[in-house]
Write an enzyme that holds these catalytic residues in place. Structure first.
Site, short mmCIF file in Angstrom:
data_model
loop_
_atom_site.label_atom_id
_atom_site.label_comp_id
_atom_site.label_asym_id
_atom_site.label_seq_id
_atom_site.Cartn_x
_atom_site.Cartn_y
_atom_site.Cartn_z
N HIS A 45 4.45 -2.04 2.22
CA HIS A 45 3.82 -1.43 1.11
C HIS A 45 3.37 0.11 1.70
O HIS A 45 2.66 0.17 2.60
CB HIS A 45 2.46 -2.21 0.69
CG HIS A 45 2.92 -3.86 0.31
ND1 HIS A 45 3.61 -3.90 -0.87
CD2 HIS A 45 2.73 -4.79 1.20
CE1 HIS A 45 3.73 -5.47 -0.78
NE2 HIS A 45 3.28 -5.85 0.37
N ARG B 20 -4.65 -7.38 -5.29
CA ARG B 20 -3.75 -6.87 -4.38
C ARG B 20 -3.73 -7.48 -2.86
O ARG B 20 -3.06 -7.18 -2.14
CB ARG B 20 -3.44 -5.09 -4.46
CG ARG B 20 -2.89 -4.55 -5.62
CD ARG B 20 -2.77 -3.15 -5.39
NE ARG B 20 -3.02 -2.64 -6.71
CZ ARG B 20 -1.89 -2.46 -7.59
NH1 ARG B 20 -0.63 -2.69 -7.49
NH2 ARG B 20 -2.18 -1.62 -8.90
N ASN C 104 9.79 -4.27 -0.07
CA ASN C 104 8.87 -3.86 -0.74
C ASN C 104 9.04 -4.72 -2.31
O ASN C 104 9.39 -3.89 -3.26
CB ASN C 104 8.67 -2.40 -1.06
CG ASN C 104 7.42 -1.75 -1.29
OD1 ASN C 104 6.68 -2.77 -1.96
ND2 ASN C 104 7.14 -0.74 -1.48
N SER D 283 1.03 1.75 0.17
CA SER D 283 -0.07 1.87 0.04
C SER D 283 -1.14 0.91 0.86
O SER D 283 -0.60 -0.18 1.35
CB SER D 283 -0.58 1.89 -1.56
OG SER D 283 -0.31 0.57 -1.99
N HIS E 162 2.36 -9.98 -5.24
CA HIS E 162 1.06 -10.63 -5.61
C HIS E 162 1.19 -11.76 -6.68
O HIS E 162 0.19 -12.40 -6.95
CB HIS E 162 0.15 -9.67 -6.07
CG HIS E 162 0.25 -8.38 -5.40
ND1 HIS E 162 -0.09 -8.43 -4.13
CD2 HIS E 162 0.59 -7.19 -5.68
CE1 HIS E 162 0.02 -6.96 -3.56
NE2 HIS E 162 0.69 -6.40 -4.50
N TYR F 167 0.94 7.02 -4.05
CA TYR F 167 2.31 6.43 -3.52
C TYR F 167 3.03 7.74 -2.82
O TYR F 167 3.95 7.69 -2.22
CB TYR F 167 3.20 5.89 -4.58
CG TYR F 167 2.70 4.51 -4.90
CD1 TYR F 167 2.29 3.43 -4.09
CD2 TYR F 167 2.23 4.47 -6.31
CE1 TYR F 167 2.09 2.37 -4.42
CE2 TYR F 167 1.64 3.40 -6.60
CZ TYR F 167 1.43 2.23 -5.82
OH TYR F 167 1.05 1.16 -6.33
C1 DQA Z 1 3.18 -1.51 -3.41
C2 DQA Z 1 1.93 -2.12 -3.67
C3 DQA Z 1 1.65 -2.97 -4.83
O1 DQA Z 1 0.45 -3.42 -5.08
C4 DQA Z 1 2.10 -2.32 -6.27
O2 DQA Z 1 2.41 -3.16 -7.28
C5 DQA Z 1 3.56 -1.61 -5.78
C6 DQA Z 1 3.55 -1.04 -4.79
C7 DQA Z 1 3.16 -0.40 -2.27
O3 DQA Z 1 4.20 -0.18 -1.74
O4 DQA Z 1 2.22 0.15 -1.94
O5 DQA Z 1 4.29 -1.53 -6.87
O6 DQA Z 1 4.17 -2.42 -3.04
#
Ligand code: DQA
Length: 145
Positions: A103, A114, A77, A105, A83, A23
């Site tokens: 997101h 995911r 976000n 990531s 999910h 992240y």
């Molecule tokens: C996220 C991706 C999600 O799968 C994860 O649970 C997060 C962060 C992202 O910003 O990449 O908490 O939303």
């Protein structure tokens, strides 16, 4: 597009410290400061919660709260709730404003669980995998730049 509300879900209060290899090292405070400089014409409100019901309450308030405090659009976000949460997707569908899913990531290329988002179908756009720049890209999408 004058006022945009950013809602972050669970664990995103730890941005900058949490799994930085996934992240990044940038905190949400730093991201918000950058957004303020990049989009001085837009009022950016921010809300974060680790609790599903609180996120739903904030979405409902954005959609149906007192008129002067309603944003023109929402950037969401939802973290891990992305999910799992039919209820957050229902709240997104229930409000009149456009919602952009973001997101940091690359959720399409991580663990298989995911890959599915309950939010994508009810959001006007989904922006992923750019790190902190997803928030800026979401604002550009909303203002049509
Ligand atoms: C996220 C991706 C999600 O799968 C994860 O649970 C997060 C962060 C992202 O910003 O990449 O908490 O939303």
């Amino acid at each position: 597009m004058k006022r945009i509300l950013i809602i972050n879900g669970p664990n995103l209060n730890l941005l900058g410290r949490r799994q930085p290899e996934i992240y990044g090292h940038t905190t949400m405070d730093e991201i918000l400061a950058d957004l303020g400089r990049e989009f001085p014409q837009i009022e950016i409100d921010y809300y974060q919660s680790n609790h599903e019901g609180c996120i739903i309450d904030r979405l409902q308030e954005a959609g149906y709260g007192p008129e002067p405090s309603r944003p023109d659009a929402v950037i969401l976000n939802a973290g891990g709730y992305t999910h799992t949460s039919v209820a957050i997707a229902d709240a997104v569908a229930a409000i009149p404003q456009p919602v952009v899913e973001v997101h940091l990531s690359d959720v399409a290329n991580r663990e298989p669980f995911r890959r599915h988002s309950y939010l994508t179908a009810v959001c006007v756009a989904t922006i992923t995998a750019l790190g902190p720049a997803v928030y800026s890209q979401a604002i550009k999408t909303l203002i049509g730049v």
